[in-house]
Write an enzyme that holds these catalytic residues in place. Sequence first.
Site, short mmCIF file in Angstrom:
data_model
loop_
_atom_site.label_atom_id
_atom_site.label_comp_id
_atom_site.label_asym_id
_atom_site.label_seq_id
_atom_site.Cartn_x
_atom_site.Cartn_y
_atom_site.Cartn_z
CE1 TYR A 73 7.73 0.75 -3.12
CE2 TYR A 73 5.77 2.11 -2.97
CZ TYR A 73 6.87 1.53 -2.37
OH TYR A 73 7.10 1.72 -1.03
CD GLU A 83 -1.67 -2.22 1.87
OE1 GLU A 83 -0.62 -2.25 2.56
OE2 GLU A 83 -2.38 -3.20 1.69
C1 LIG Z 1 10.39 6.44 -1.16
C2 LIG Z 1 11.84 6.16 -0.69
C3 LIG Z 1 11.88 4.83 0.04
C4 LIG Z 1 12.76 6.12 -1.94
O1 LIG Z 1 14.07 5.78 -1.52
P1 LIG Z 1 15.37 6.15 -2.40
O2 LIG Z 1 16.50 5.35 -1.89
O3 LIG Z 1 15.54 7.62 -2.44
O4 LIG Z 1 14.95 5.64 -3.86
P2 LIG Z 1 15.94 5.33 -5.09
O5 LIG Z 1 17.14 6.22 -5.00
O6 LIG Z 1 16.17 3.87 -5.18
O7 LIG Z 1 15.01 5.83 -6.29
C5 LIG Z 1 14.88 5.09 -7.49
C6 LIG Z 1 13.96 5.85 -8.41
O8 LIG Z 1 12.66 6.01 -7.84
C7 LIG Z 1 12.14 7.31 -8.19
N1 LIG Z 1 12.08 8.16 -7.00
C8 LIG Z 1 12.52 7.87 -5.75
N2 LIG Z 1 12.26 8.91 -4.92
C9 LIG Z 1 11.65 9.85 -5.66
C10 LIG Z 1 11.15 11.15 -5.36
N3 LIG Z 1 11.21 11.67 -4.13
N4 LIG Z 1 10.58 11.85 -6.36
C11 LIG Z 1 10.49 11.34 -7.60
N5 LIG Z 1 10.96 10.12 -7.96
C12 LIG Z 1 11.54 9.39 -6.99
C13 LIG Z 1 13.13 7.92 -9.17
O9 LIG Z 1 12.76 7.49 -10.46
C14 LIG Z 1 14.42 7.26 -8.72
O10 LIG Z 1 15.41 7.23 -9.73
P3 LIG Z 1 16.36 8.53 -9.96
O11 LIG Z 1 16.85 8.98 -8.61
O12 LIG Z 1 17.43 8.01 -10.86
O13 LIG Z 1 15.46 9.57 -10.60
C15 LIG Z 1 12.36 7.30 0.23
O14 LIG Z 1 12.08 8.56 -0.39
C16 LIG Z 1 11.73 7.32 1.61
O15 LIG Z 1 12.23 6.67 2.53
N6 LIG Z 1 10.62 8.07 1.78
C17 LIG Z 1 9.95 8.18 3.08
C18 LIG Z 1 9.30 6.87 3.46
C19 LIG Z 1 8.32 6.40 2.41
O16 LIG Z 1 7.56 7.18 1.84
N7 LIG Z 1 8.32 5.07 2.16
C20 LIG Z 1 7.42 4.45 1.21
C21 LIG Z 1 6.13 4.16 1.88
S1 LIG Z 1 5.00 3.26 0.80
#
Ligand SMILES: CC(C)(COP(=O)(O)OP(=O)(O)OC[C@H]1O[C@@H](n2cnc3c(N)ncnc32)[C@H](O)[C@@H]1OP(=O)(O)O)[C@@H](O)C(=O)NCCC(=O)NCCS
Length: 166
Positions: A122, A110
């Site tokens: 995702y 979710e």
């Molecule tokens: C969502 C989350 C887990 C992503 O972690 P991350 O390590 O930054 O993700 P990645 O570096 O592997 O990202 C891979 C791709 O996903 C997409 N992406 C990730 N974060 C993004 C953002 N904030 N905005 C837009 N695209 C994003 C991009 O396409 C990215 O590739 P790029 O950096 O080359 O553009 C992180 O932002 C987080 O911890 N957020 C708070 C907790 C949360 O929301 N968890 C998910 C709950 S369902």
Amino acid sequence: MTATSTPLKIRRLTYADLPHVIALERRAFPTPWSLAMFVLELSKASGVCLAALRDGELVGHLICSRYDTVWHIMNIAVDPAARRQGVASALLRDLIERVGGNDGAQITLEVRPSNDGAIALYEQFGFLSAGRRRRYYQDNGEDALVMWRTPATLDGRMDDIPNVAL
Ligand SMILES: CC(C)(COP(=O)(O)OP(=O)(O)OC[C@H]1O[C@@H](n2cnc3c(N)ncnc32)[C@H](O)[C@@H]1OP(=O)(O)O)[C@@H](O)C(=O)NCCC(=O)NCCS
């Protein structure tokens, strides 16, 4: 050497990691999981709980439970200072490998419809939105998008998504 060039290590999460997990969780979410919730998930033998480490420091965690034949990603978070460096992608790749996600395993999760970054992440891994759970998030009453990654979604279809309420 820059932070991003330091290799990332993905391994099983342990109870000893939990103080770091809780600290990261508080930095990542407005309504973080409690210690008890992580302990419960770690205690399930069938689950997969992963840690991402850089230079020995926890920079991300992922919690996935198994319900019958379906894997359910319950939590994924990356330290704000380590985002957009592929940490969540590395955790998801490792999970998919461990649970047989490229050999027919079905994975669901979710996500808040407002969480554009997570949804983009995702979708890159082949998850598709298959519906909503109404008022799923108790803090603000937001719906949840329910996403699935199955053999069909990897082919752009949704005809093998189970009709289950997890
Ligand atoms: C969502 C989350 C887990 C992503 O972690 P991350 O390590 O930054 O993700 P990645 O570096 O592997 O990202 C891979 C791709 O996903 C997409 N992406 C990730 N974060 C993004 C953002 N904030 N905005 C837009 N695209 C994003 C991009 O396409 C990215 O590739 P790029 O950096 O080359 O553009 C992180 O932002 C987080 O911890 N957020 C708070 C907790 C949360 O929301 N968890 C998910 C709950 S369902």
